[in-house]
Design a protein around this motif. Structure first.
Motif, PDB file in Angstrom:
ATOM      1  N   THR A   6     -45.482 -20.963   0.245  1.00 41.87           N
ATOM      2  CA  THR A   6     -46.701 -20.155   0.306  1.00 41.87           C
ATOM      3  C   THR A   6     -47.787 -20.769  -0.548  1.00 41.87           C
ATOM      4  OG1 THR A   6     -45.434 -18.152   0.680  1.00 41.87           O
ATOM      5  CG2 THR A   6     -47.660 -17.886  -0.145  1.00 41.87           C
ATOM      6  N   ARG A   7     -47.432 -21.280  -1.702  1.00 46.01           N
ATOM      7  CA  ARG A   7     -48.433 -21.830  -2.607  1.00 46.01           C
ATOM      8  C   ARG A   7     -49.009 -23.130  -2.098  1.00 46.01           C
ATOM      9  NH1 ARG A   7     -45.582 -20.966  -8.516  1.00 46.01           N
ATOM     10  NH2 ARG A   7     -45.034 -18.789  -8.228  1.00 46.01           N
ATOM     11  N   SER A   8     -48.202 -23.921  -1.414  1.00 44.05           N
ATOM     12  CA  SER A   8     -48.662 -25.246  -1.014  1.00 44.05           C
ATOM     13  C   SER A   8     -49.290 -25.251   0.365  1.00 44.05           C
ATOM     14  CB  SER A   8     -47.480 -26.226  -1.047  1.00 44.05           C
ATOM     15  OG  SER A   8     -46.474 -25.803  -0.149  1.00 44.05           O
ATOM     16  N   ARG A   9     -49.290 -24.111   1.051  1.00 45.35           N
ATOM     17  CA  ARG A   9     -49.843 -24.066   2.386  1.00 45.35           C
ATOM     18  C   ARG A   9     -51.320 -24.402   2.357  1.00 45.35           C
ATOM     19  NH1 ARG A   9     -48.362 -19.241   3.639  1.00 45.35           N
ATOM     20  NH2 ARG A   9     -50.316 -18.199   3.082  1.00 45.35           N
ATOM     21  N   THR A  10     -51.768 -25.282   3.253  1.00 40.77           N
ATOM     22  CA  THR A  10     -53.166 -25.685   3.296  1.00 40.77           C
ATOM     23  C   THR A  10     -53.925 -24.787   4.253  1.00 40.77           C
ATOM     24  OG1 THR A  10     -52.678 -27.295   5.037  1.00 40.77           O
ATOM     25  CG2 THR A  10     -52.638 -28.073   2.747  1.00 40.77           C
ATOM     26  N   PHE A  15     -55.150 -15.489  -5.192  1.00 43.39           N
ATOM     27  CA  PHE A  15     -55.768 -16.760  -4.788  1.00 43.39           C
ATOM     28  C   PHE A  15     -54.660 -17.717  -4.356  1.00 43.39           C
ATOM     29  CE2 PHE A  15     -58.251 -14.830  -8.236  1.00 43.39           C
ATOM     30  CZ  PHE A  15     -59.435 -14.572  -7.552  1.00 43.39           C
ATOM     31  N   PRO A  16     -54.393 -17.819  -3.055  1.00 44.70           N
ATOM     32  CA  PRO A  16     -53.240 -18.577  -2.571  1.00 44.70           C
ATOM     33  C   PRO A  16     -53.262 -20.070  -2.891  1.00 44.70           C
ATOM     34  CG  PRO A  16     -54.056 -17.087  -0.874  1.00 44.70           C
ATOM     35  CD  PRO A  16     -55.072 -17.076  -1.973  1.00 44.70           C
ATOM     36  N   ASP A  17     -54.438 -20.644  -3.127  1.00 45.13           N
ATOM     37  CA  ASP A  17     -54.496 -22.063  -3.451  1.00 45.13           C
ATOM     38  C   ASP A  17     -55.712 -22.350  -4.328  1.00 45.13           C
ATOM     39  OD1 ASP A  17     -56.781 -22.356  -1.679  1.00 45.13           O
ATOM     40  OD2 ASP A  17     -55.371 -22.416  -0.014  1.00 45.13           O
ATOM     41  N   ARG A  18     -55.785 -23.583  -4.804  1.00 40.98           N
ATOM     42  CA  ARG A  18     -56.839 -23.975  -5.746  1.00 40.98           C
ATOM     43  C   ARG A  18     -58.224 -23.847  -5.127  1.00 40.98           C
ATOM     44  NH1 ARG A  18     -56.627 -26.734 -10.376  1.00 40.98           N
ATOM     45  NH2 ARG A  18     -54.434 -27.206  -9.983  1.00 40.98           N
TER      46      ARG A  18
END
Length: 222
Positions: free
Chosen positions: A4-8, A68-71
């Motif tokens: 989930t965290r690395s999903r683009t 916030f799922p990603d940066r």
């Protein structure tokens, strides 16, 4: 890191604004994360570990990723926060200060406190600059600052050969610490130069500026 965290995401596909029914504690956590991210990214750049941002915000990593799922999503909302808070400061200065140049001066110092200099590096890190939310925030900020400058211009106190872009470039350059320097007290090096800059804005102008006055739109395409 979980899947989930690395999903683009597709470019510009940032998470929607939090729903109005977000619990009060969840909303406080979200605001703490954005505030901690703004300060950390100013000090160390946009690549600071998200775990460190969670630590500074006083929340767990899972809480950060839930909001916030990603940066890129976090950078997007930090940028919106900086723009919105800075526009708030501009509107308040114009409404509350009886002297037009004093209102502009108040805004300049408020922009330092909001770390406006962090916007450029954040916007260069893959954020969709044409995202509707960012366009709306940019338009509001430009309008608020232009109203301030217009009032100071009409009062005869502000030179007539500058525009919003000129002001924002100067503020960005004066308030942008070197990433990775850990320069948390850089304000004490900035205020002296801000006063010199403000003196240079006053009318009558003592020199002729090369080129043309810059708008925020000019900056987007530079």
């Amino acid at each position: 890191m979980t899947a989930t965290r690395s999903r683009t995401r597709a470019p510009g596909a940032c998470a929607a604004t939090p729903p109005h029914r977000l619990r009060a504690d969840a909303l406080r956590n979200r605001e703490r994360i954005i505030g901690a991210a703004r300060e950390a990214m100013v000090e160390f750049g946009a690549e600071i570990p998200l775990d460190e941002i969670a630590r500074r915000a006083g929340v767990g990593n899972a809480t950060l990723y839930r909001h916030f799922p990603d940066r890129l999503d976090l950078i997007h909302h930090v940028t919106l926060s900086v723009m919105d808070r800075t526009a708030d400061k501009a509107e308040a200065a114009l409404a509350e200060e009886p002297d037009a140049f004093q209102a502009l001066r108040r805004f300049v110092f408020a922009a330092v406190e909001e770390r406006i200099g962090a916007l450029c590096p954040l916007l260069s890190d893959g954020v969709d600059k044409d995202h509707p939310d960012l366009l709306a925030a940019r338009g509001r900020l430009e309008g608020a600052v232009e109203a301030l400058m217009g009032a100071a211009r009409d009062s005869g106190q502000l030179r007539t050969d500058i525009a919003v872009g000129d002001l924002m470039v100067a503020l960005t350059q004066l308030t942008r610490p070197l990433p990775g320097s850990g320069c948390t007290d850089f304000d004490r090096f900035v205020y002296r130069h801000l006063l010199l800059f403000l003196d240079g804005l006053r009318a009558p102008a003592r020199s002729e500026l090369p080129g043309c006055a810059a708008t925020l739109e000019d900056l987007r395409h530079s």
